[in-house]
Scaffold this motif. Structure first.
Motif, mmCIF file in Angstrom:
data_model
loop_
_atom_site.group_PDB
_atom_site.id
_atom_site.type_symbol
_atom_site.label_atom_id
_atom_site.label_comp_id
_atom_site.label_asym_id
_atom_site.label_seq_id
_atom_site.Cartn_x
_atom_site.Cartn_y
_atom_site.Cartn_z
ATOM 1 N N THR A 20 0.764 -1.203 -0.037
ATOM 2 C CA THR A 20 0.003 -0.174 -0.052
ATOM 3 C C THR A 20 0.922 1.086 0.044
ATOM 4 O O THR A 20 1.779 1.342 0.931
ATOM 5 C CB THR A 20 -0.834 0.028 1.284
ATOM 6 O OG1 THR A 20 -1.552 -1.205 1.416
ATOM 7 C CG2 THR A 20 -1.713 1.201 1.216
ATOM 8 N N GLY A 60 -3.663 3.398 -0.484
ATOM 9 C CA GLY A 60 -4.662 2.814 0.606
ATOM 10 C C GLY A 60 -5.964 2.921 0.260
ATOM 11 O O GLY A 60 -6.483 3.758 -0.860
ATOM 12 N N GLY A 61 -6.994 2.522 1.108
ATOM 13 C CA GLY A 61 -8.315 2.942 0.991
ATOM 14 C C GLY A 61 -9.071 1.801 1.849
ATOM 15 O O GLY A 61 -8.480 1.224 2.662
ATOM 16 N N GLY A 62 -10.257 2.363 1.990
ATOM 17 C CA GLY A 62 -11.172 1.784 3.023
ATOM 18 C C GLY A 62 -11.831 0.429 2.593
ATOM 19 O O GLY A 62 -11.312 -0.028 1.700
ATOM 20 N N PRO A 63 -12.589 -0.166 3.471
ATOM 21 C CA PRO A 63 -12.840 -1.512 3.308
ATOM 22 C C PRO A 63 -13.503 -1.777 1.796
ATOM 23 O O PRO A 63 -14.199 -0.985 1.095
ATOM 24 C CB PRO A 63 -14.295 -1.586 4.377
ATOM 25 C CG PRO A 63 -13.652 -0.850 5.181
ATOM 26 C CD PRO A 63 -13.201 0.161 4.653
ATOM 27 N N THR A 64 -13.596 -3.021 1.217
ATOM 28 C CA THR A 64 -14.177 -3.272 0.233
ATOM 29 C C THR A 64 -14.743 -4.631 0.383
ATOM 30 O O THR A 64 -14.845 -5.099 1.342
ATOM 31 C CB THR A 64 -13.319 -3.487 -0.794
ATOM 32 O OG1 THR A 64 -12.264 -4.752 -0.445
ATOM 33 C CG2 THR A 64 -12.188 -2.533 -1.183
ATOM 34 N N LYS A 67 -12.801 -7.609 1.639
ATOM 35 C CA LYS A 67 -12.172 -7.306 3.034
ATOM 36 C C LYS A 67 -12.972 -6.257 3.617
ATOM 37 O O LYS A 67 -12.608 -5.287 3.815
ATOM 38 C CB LYS A 67 -10.806 -6.906 2.673
ATOM 39 C CG LYS A 67 -10.515 -5.815 1.622
ATOM 40 C CD LYS A 67 -9.091 -5.443 1.624
ATOM 41 C CE LYS A 67 -8.533 -4.483 0.906
ATOM 42 N NZ LYS A 67 -9.535 -3.141 0.732
ATOM 43 N N ASP A 69 -13.662 -5.442 6.642
ATOM 44 C CA ASP A 69 -13.328 -4.785 7.906
ATOM 45 C C ASP A 69 -11.923 -4.330 7.930
ATOM 46 O O ASP A 69 -11.085 -4.179 8.643
ATOM 47 C CB ASP A 69 -13.494 -5.626 8.883
ATOM 48 C CG ASP A 69 -14.922 -6.088 9.518
ATOM 49 O OD1 ASP A 69 -15.641 -5.258 9.160
ATOM 50 O OD2 ASP A 69 -15.172 -7.370 9.960
ATOM 51 N N THR A 71 -8.959 -1.621 6.260
ATOM 52 C CA THR A 71 -8.381 -0.482 5.787
ATOM 53 C C THR A 71 -7.197 -0.580 5.249
ATOM 54 O O THR A 71 -6.238 -0.875 6.425
ATOM 55 C CB THR A 71 -8.633 0.776 6.668
ATOM 56 O OG1 THR A 71 -10.238 0.678 6.793
ATOM 57 C CG2 THR A 71 -8.268 2.003 6.122
ATOM 58 N N LEU A 72 -6.517 -0.174 4.304
ATOM 59 C CA LEU A 72 -5.063 -0.446 3.899
ATOM 60 C C LEU A 72 -4.361 1.137 3.953
ATOM 61 O O LEU A 72 -5.021 1.981 3.422
ATOM 62 C CB LEU A 72 -5.021 -0.750 2.482
ATOM 63 C CG LEU A 72 -5.524 -2.273 2.121
ATOM 64 C CD1 LEU A 72 -5.435 -2.589 0.745
ATOM 65 C CD2 LEU A 72 -4.682 -3.204 2.939
ATOM 66 N N HIS A 73 -3.135 1.021 4.477
ATOM 67 C CA HIS A 73 -2.263 2.340 4.475
ATOM 68 C C HIS A 73 -1.030 1.851 4.680
ATOM 69 O O HIS A 73 -0.562 1.075 5.150
ATOM 70 C CB HIS A 73 -2.875 3.268 5.776
ATOM 71 C CG HIS A 73 -2.591 2.523 6.965
ATOM 72 N ND1 HIS A 73 -1.537 2.455 7.728
ATOM 73 C CD2 HIS A 73 -3.462 1.746 7.902
ATOM 74 C CE1 HIS A 73 -1.560 2.021 8.762
ATOM 75 N NE2 HIS A 73 -2.635 1.376 8.873
#
Length: 150
Positions: A20, A60-64, A67, A69, A71-73
């Protein structure tokens, strides 16, 4: 684009590593220009073939939905790591010189750890990358166990 340029095995499995990143172009340049990787796909996701593996990079980004729960960063604290890339090389001194000249920032020069020569650098997002060359382990000499493990 040829199938063998992509991380898409015809059978079995193939291991890649997802990073990420804060800035895809900056990370792509580091892995391609500094470390000598081949850009297979520039964006969405960025894929760089590096030696016998691939790095897949996206912001990064929030849930999809797949996945829900998560969040990627990129790393929030470069002094704390739970995993890192490990690059094995045939000539660590040459890699250290070449990659330093290309802008890689190493934490230390290569250090003899009995089993291997080893040093670490960071990518533009702060990901830790170990660079190591097997030396003693090729002759049955291994590193001391970590302190406190007995």
């Amino acid at each position: 684009m040829r199938r063998e340029d992509l991380p898409a095995p015809a059978s079995g499995i193939l291991l890649t590593h997802f990073l990420t990143v804060a800035d895809v172009a900056r990370s792509r340049a580091f892995y391609a220009d500094v470390l000598g990787g081949e850009v297979v796909l520039a964006e969405n996701p960025c894929i760089v073939k590096l030696a016998n593996s691939w790095l897949i990079m996206n912001p990064g980004g929030g849930p999809t939905p797949d996945k829900p729960d998560v969040t990627l960063h990129p790393p929030a604290d470069p002094t704390r790591a739970t995993s890192f890339l490990n690059i094995r090389v045939a000539d660590i001194e040459q890699c250290y010189r070449d990659w330093s000249a290309q802008g890689a920032e190493f934490l230390t020069p290569p250090i003899d750890r009995k089993a291997e020569l080893r040093c670490y650098m960071r990518d533009p997002d702060g990901y830790l990358i170990e660079v190591g060359q097997a030396t003693g382990m090729l002759e049955g000499i291994f590193a001391d166990p970590p302190a406190g493990t007995g």
